[in-house]
Design a protein around this motif. Structure first.
Motif, PDB file in Angstrom:
ATOM      1  N   SER A  57      -1.071  -6.657 -10.001  1.00 24.70           N
ATOM      2  CA  SER A  57      -2.290  -6.399  -9.230  1.00 24.70           C
ATOM      3  C   SER A  57      -2.917  -5.072  -9.625  1.00 24.70           C
ATOM      4  O   SER A  57      -4.122  -4.899  -9.554  1.00 24.70           O
ATOM      5  CB  SER A  57      -1.987  -6.416  -7.732  1.00 24.70           C
ATOM      6  N   GLU A  58      -2.104  -4.130 -10.097  1.00 23.10           N
ATOM      7  CA  GLU A  58      -2.618  -2.844 -10.566  1.00 23.10           C
ATOM      8  C   GLU A  58      -3.563  -3.054 -11.746  1.00 23.10           C
ATOM      9  O   GLU A  58      -4.584  -2.388 -11.863  1.00 23.10           O
ATOM     10  CB  GLU A  58      -1.431  -1.959 -10.976  1.00 23.10           C
ATOM     11  N   MET A  59      -3.235  -4.002 -12.585  1.00 22.80           N
ATOM     12  CA  MET A  59      -4.064  -4.282 -13.756  1.00 22.80           C
ATOM     13  C   MET A  59      -5.360  -4.986 -13.386  1.00 22.80           C
ATOM     14  O   MET A  59      -6.307  -4.998 -14.143  1.00 22.80           O
ATOM     15  CB  MET A  59      -3.272  -5.112 -14.761  1.00 22.80           C
ATOM     16  N   MET A  60      -5.388  -5.606 -12.198  1.00 24.22           N
ATOM     17  CA  MET A  60      -6.592  -6.311 -11.755  1.00 24.22           C
ATOM     18  C   MET A  60      -7.420  -5.458 -10.792  1.00 24.22           C
ATOM     19  O   MET A  60      -8.243  -5.956 -10.055  1.00 24.22           O
ATOM     20  CB  MET A  60      -6.193  -7.631 -11.085  1.00 24.22           C
ATOM     21  N   ASN A  61      -7.135  -4.154 -10.757  1.00 25.60           N
ATOM     22  CA  ASN A  61      -7.854  -3.186  -9.924  1.00 25.60           C
ATOM     23  C   ASN A  61      -7.778  -3.491  -8.428  1.00 25.60           C
ATOM     24  O   ASN A  61      -8.739  -3.306  -7.695  1.00 25.60           O
ATOM     25  CB  ASN A  61      -9.318  -3.064 -10.369  1.00 25.60           C
ATOM     26  N   THR A  62      -6.635  -3.986  -7.979  1.00 23.68           N
ATOM     27  CA  THR A  62      -6.398  -4.161  -6.547  1.00 23.68           C
ATOM     28  C   THR A  62      -5.183  -3.306  -6.201  1.00 23.68           C
ATOM     29  O   THR A  62      -4.549  -2.734  -7.084  1.00 23.68           O
ATOM     30  CB  THR A  62      -6.129  -5.639  -6.191  1.00 23.68           C
ATOM     31  N   ASP A  63      -4.854  -3.232  -4.930  1.00 26.06           N
ATOM     32  CA  ASP A  63      -3.679  -2.451  -4.549  1.00 26.06           C
ATOM     33  C   ASP A  63      -2.444  -3.047  -5.206  1.00 26.06           C
ATOM     34  O   ASP A  63      -2.189  -4.243  -5.124  1.00 26.06           O
ATOM     35  CB  ASP A  63      -3.502  -2.447  -3.028  1.00 26.06           C
ATOM     36  N   SER A  64      -1.688  -2.192  -5.828  1.00 25.82           N
ATOM     37  CA  SER A  64      -0.491  -2.620  -6.536  1.00 25.82           C
ATOM     38  C   SER A  64       0.727  -2.483  -5.642  1.00 25.82           C
ATOM     39  O   SER A  64       0.802  -1.572  -4.818  1.00 25.82           O
ATOM     40  CB  SER A  64      -0.316  -1.742  -7.782  1.00 25.82           C
ATOM     41  N   LEU A  65       1.674  -3.380  -5.811  1.00 25.42           N
ATOM     42  CA  LEU A  65       2.932  -3.241  -5.080  1.00 25.42           C
ATOM     43  C   LEU A  65       3.755  -2.103  -5.655  1.00 25.42           C
ATOM     44  O   LEU A  65       4.373  -1.350  -4.922  1.00 25.42           O
ATOM     45  CB  LEU A  65       3.735  -4.539  -5.147  1.00 25.42           C
ATOM     46  N   VAL A  66       3.797  -2.014  -6.995  1.00 20.13           N
ATOM     47  CA  VAL A  66       4.595  -0.968  -7.634  1.00 20.13           C
ATOM     48  C   VAL A  66       3.819  -0.313  -8.771  1.00 20.13           C
ATOM     49  O   VAL A  66       2.901  -0.898  -9.344  1.00 20.13           O
ATOM     50  CB  VAL A  66       5.932  -1.503  -8.199  1.00 20.13           C
ATOM     51  N   THR A  67       4.242   0.893  -9.084  1.00 25.07           N
ATOM     52  CA  THR A  67       3.774   1.603 -10.269  1.00 25.07           C
ATOM     53  C   THR A  67       4.976   1.746 -11.184  1.00 25.07           C
ATOM     54  O   THR A  67       6.049   2.177 -10.743  1.00 25.07           O
ATOM     55  CB  THR A  67       3.243   3.004  -9.890  1.00 25.07           C
ATOM     56  N   LEU A  68       4.808   1.371 -12.431  1.00 25.06           N
ATOM     57  CA  LEU A  68       5.900   1.459 -13.396  1.00 25.06           C
ATOM     58  C   LEU A  68       5.993   2.860 -13.976  1.00 25.06           C
ATOM     59  O   LEU A  68       4.980   3.510 -14.226  1.00 25.06           O
ATOM     60  CB  LEU A  68       5.679   0.468 -14.532  1.00 25.06           C
ATOM     61  N   GLY A  69       7.216   3.285 -14.224  1.00 29.20           N
ATOM     62  CA  GLY A  69       7.452   4.573 -14.860  1.00 29.20           C
ATOM     63  C   GLY A  69       8.085   4.386 -16.223  1.00 29.20           C
ATOM     64  O   GLY A  69       8.270   3.268 -16.697  1.00 29.20           O
ATOM     65  N   ILE A  70       8.426   5.473 -16.855  1.00 33.24           N
ATOM     66  CA  ILE A  70       9.066   5.453 -18.172  1.00 33.24           C
ATOM     67  C   ILE A  70      10.578   5.501 -17.975  1.00 33.24           C
ATOM     68  O   ILE A  70      11.083   6.388 -17.290  1.00 33.24           O
ATOM     69  CB  ILE A  70       8.635   6.683 -19.006  1.00 33.24           C
ATOM     70  N   PRO A  71      11.322   4.569 -18.573  1.00 35.71           N
ATOM     71  CA  PRO A  71      12.784   4.621 -18.444  1.00 35.71           C
ATOM     72  C   PRO A  71      13.340   5.855 -19.163  1.00 35.71           C
ATOM     73  O   PRO A  71      12.725   6.379 -20.094  1.00 35.71           O
ATOM     74  CB  PRO A  71      13.254   3.322 -19.106  1.00 35.71           C
ATOM     75  N   SER A  72      14.496   6.297 -18.738  1.00 38.63           N
ATOM     76  CA  SER A  72      15.091   7.499 -19.327  1.00 38.63           C
ATOM     77  C   SER A  72      15.346   7.339 -20.823  1.00 38.63           C
ATOM     78  O   SER A  72      15.319   8.317 -21.568  1.00 38.63           O
ATOM     79  CB  SER A  72      16.391   7.863 -18.603  1.00 38.63           C
ATOM     80  N   ALA A  73      15.566   6.110 -21.280  1.00 35.53           N
ATOM     81  CA  ALA A  73      15.795   5.871 -22.712  1.00 35.53           C
ATOM     82  C   ALA A  73      14.590   6.254 -23.560  1.00 35.53           C
ATOM     83  O   ALA A  73      14.721   6.484 -24.761  1.00 35.53           O
ATOM     84  CB  ALA A  73      16.146   4.402 -22.957  1.00 35.53           C
TER      85      ALA A  73
END
Length: 186
Positions: A57-73
Motif C-alpha cells: 500500500s505504501e507503493m500505491m500512495n495509501t497508508d502502509s501497514l509497514v515500512t521496510l528497512g535495510i537488513p544488517s547483512a
C-alpha cells in the motif's frame, strides 16, 4: 526468476526489519504476543515476501501497514568491511544468498534507501563481486589453494559465488583433460 527457483524462494525467506505504521489487530503473534495486536511503531523482522506484501500500500500512495528497512547483512558495517577488503568478509554468514538479497531489495521500494545510497550500494556490491571473482577463479584453478589458506575463503562464499567456483573448477578440469588428450595424440 522462476516461481520454482529454489534460490528465489530461499532469498524471499531472508528477513528484513519492518516497522508497523498502524496498529493491526490480531497480528501480535508476529512479535510473540499471541492473540494481541501489533502496535504502531513496533519493529519486527519479517521474511521479504511478507514484508513486501504488507508494504504494498505504501507503493500505491495509501497508508502502509509497514515500512521496510535495510537488513544488517546490507547495513553500513558490512558495507564498510566490503570497501576495506571484500575478500575477508564471510558473505555466507551474513546471508547464504547475499547478492540475490541485495538485488531483491534494490528492486523493491525500500524507504531507507535514497538514490545516492542506492548507487553506493550498487558500486560496493559490484566491486565486491569483481574482487572476489578473481580470487574464486584463482582458487578454482589451483587445487592446493582450496585445501590450505583458501579453504576459509571458500566456506564464506554465497550461493552465486559457489556456482561460479563450480563452473570455473569444472572448466579448468575440462581444459586440463583436453590438453592431456591432445598430448597423447602426439
Amino acid at each position: 526468476m522462476s516461481y520454482y527457483d529454489i534460490d528465489a524462494i530461499l532469498t524471499d525467506a531472508q528477513k528484513v526489519p519492518c516497522t508497523f505504521e498502524l496498529t493491526v489487530p490480531g497480528l501480535g503473534f508476529l512479535d510473540g504476543n499471541m492473540g494481541g495486536d501489533m502496535k504502531k511503531d513496533s519493529k519486527v523482522e519479517l521474511p521479504i515476501w511478507l514484508g513486501e506484501m504488507l508494504s504494498l500500500s505504501e507503493m500505491m500512495n495509501t497508508d502502509s501497514l509497514v515500512t521496510l528497512g535495510i537488513p544488517s547483512a546490507l547495513g553500513p558495517r558490512v558495507s564498510n568491511a566490503l570497501k576495506a577488503d571484500p575478500k575477508t568478509v564471510d558473505l555466507r554468514a551474513l546471508a547464504s544468498h547475499f547478492y540475490n538479497l541485495a538485488t531483491r531489495l534494490l528492486e523493491m521500494y525500500v524507504e531507507d534507501i535514497n538514490k545516492a545510497e542506492e548507487q553506493e550500494m550498487i558500486r560496493v556490491l559490484t566491486e565486491t563481486f569483481k574482487a572476489r571473482a578473481a580470487v574464486i577463479a584463482d582458487q578454482a584453478n589451483n587445487v592446493r589453494g582450496t585445501l590450505g589458506e583458501g579453504a576459509d575463503f571458500l566456506r564464506g562464499l554465497d550461493e552465486n559465488e559457489r556456482q561460479l567456483f563450480r563452473a570455473a573448477h569444472d572448466s579448468a578440469k575440462s581444459v586440463r583433460a583436453w590438453v592431456a588428450e591432445g598430448m597423447k595424440k602426439k
